[in-house]
Design an enzyme around this catalytic site. Sequence first.
Site, short mmCIF file in Angstrom:
data_model
loop_
_atom_site.label_atom_id
_atom_site.label_comp_id
_atom_site.label_asym_id
_atom_site.label_seq_id
_atom_site.Cartn_x
_atom_site.Cartn_y
_atom_site.Cartn_z
N MET A 37 -2.14 -3.29 -1.33
CA MET A 37 -1.27 -2.41 -2.13
C MET A 37 0.17 -2.57 -1.65
SD MET A 37 -3.49 0.92 -3.10
CE MET A 37 -3.24 1.83 -1.60
N LEU A 40 3.40 -4.42 3.39
CA LEU A 40 2.62 -5.27 4.29
C LEU A 40 3.02 -5.06 5.74
CD1 LEU A 40 2.70 -8.61 2.23
CD2 LEU A 40 1.03 -6.73 2.13
N HIS A 41 2.01 -4.95 6.60
CA HIS A 41 2.24 -4.82 8.04
C HIS A 41 1.38 -5.88 8.75
CE1 HIS A 41 -1.62 -2.84 7.95
NE2 HIS A 41 -1.15 -1.89 7.16
N GLY A 43 -1.39 -5.82 10.09
CA GLY A 43 -2.80 -5.85 9.68
C GLY A 43 -2.98 -6.75 8.46
N HIS A 44 -2.13 -6.56 7.45
CA HIS A 44 -2.20 -7.42 6.26
C HIS A 44 -1.91 -8.88 6.64
CE1 HIS A 44 -0.86 -3.52 4.28
NE2 HIS A 44 -1.99 -3.78 3.65
N GLY A 154 -9.69 -5.60 5.59
CA GLY A 154 -9.56 -5.17 6.98
C GLY A 154 -10.69 -4.23 7.38
N GLN A 160 -14.74 1.17 2.97
CA GLN A 160 -14.32 0.35 1.82
C GLN A 160 -14.94 -1.05 1.88
OE1 GLN A 160 -10.22 0.10 0.01
NE2 GLN A 160 -10.08 -1.69 1.30
N SER A 193 -0.08 1.35 6.28
CA SER A 193 1.17 1.54 5.52
C SER A 193 1.60 2.99 5.59
CB SER A 193 0.98 1.11 4.07
OG SER A 193 0.52 -0.22 4.03
N ARG A 194 0.64 3.90 5.75
CA ARG A 194 0.97 5.33 5.77
C ARG A 194 1.62 5.76 7.09
NH1 ARG A 194 -3.83 5.57 2.24
NH2 ARG A 194 -3.10 6.40 0.24
O1 PAF Z 1 -7.28 -1.57 1.01
C1 PAF Z 1 -6.43 -1.53 0.10
O2 PAF Z 1 -5.24 -1.79 0.31
C2 PAF Z 1 -6.87 -1.17 -1.30
O3 PAF Z 1 -7.85 -0.18 -1.28
C3 PAF Z 1 -7.32 -2.37 -2.13
C4 PAF Z 1 -8.56 -3.03 -1.55
C5 PAF Z 1 -6.20 -3.40 -2.20
C6 PAF Z 1 -7.66 -1.92 -3.55
O4 PAF Z 1 -6.56 -1.34 -4.18
#
Ligand code: PAF
Length: 288
Positions: A37, A40-41, A43-44, A154, A160, A193-194
């Site tokens: 979403m 980006l940090h 982790g991403h 992640g 998730q 991100s939060r």
């Molecule tokens: O983990 C996230 O950033 C979101 O839940 C994802 C998997 C991109 C779906 O919007």
Amino acid sequence: MADGRGELQVLDDPDQVRSAVRAARRQGKRVGCVPTMGALHEGHLSLIRAARAECDFVVVTIFVNPTQFGPNEDFDKYPRPLEADLAACRKEGVDVVFHPAVEAMYPAGSKTFVEVEGLSTIWEGACRPGHFRGVATIVTKLLNVTEPDVAYFGQKDYQQQLLIRQMCRDLLLPVRIRVCPTVREPDGLAMSSRNAYLSPEERRSALALSQALFLARDRLAQGERDLPAIRQAMRDHLESQPNVRVDYVTICHPETLEELEEPLPRMVALVAARVNETRLIDNLLLET
Ligand code: PAF
């Protein structure tokens, strides 16, 4: 570019993304997708680096998905630093960023959603009704558009990734799901991100999430086997911090997320808490 990779393409049209991916595949390239979403940090970036190392063509999706936010959640204020995100993707050698508009992902009159039973309604799902329906739906759409060989998620979002793996199995989606370890700040706070919402004082309180997880790991390492007592100690630690309200603290089965009374060789500890208005989650795999 000297390494033979092309320029970053930033695309908002699903058909253009599909064409770019198919052209890459015709050249025999293995395609990796990192759904995000944005904001980006590290982790991403660790996911992007894993994709870059294992695949020949890397697509990063940046889409703040409205259907996974509840009515009183932070959809509107969720950070959207697109230029910085694109610069990071360029630096990491990403081939395509897919950054669609909401209307492209949810065409007017959309009536189809993906629901994964069971896992969607416990822990995060119980606290955020509808959240996982939104996640399952958008991930299905993103995988349909990007048609990757491998998709990267992640471990930070533990429930998730379980749900996405289940969904891909159930829907026979031809994609391998790779889950990469949580990246932490030097003091243990999981990258999110939060975290950008936190004041310095709130950030100090937020450390209690990872500390509670490490407390569980350390108690088990010292031979303690009373899981309810460990859970209570985790909760007490969280609740001892200013402005922290616990949503849940659990130690559970690493696949079913059923809460455990007796230790297993492998377990997962999950925590979710609010620090004032900011809701954070974290988890740790535990072994006995
Ligand atoms: O983990 C996230 O950033 C979101 O839940 C994802 C998997 C991109 C779906 O919007």
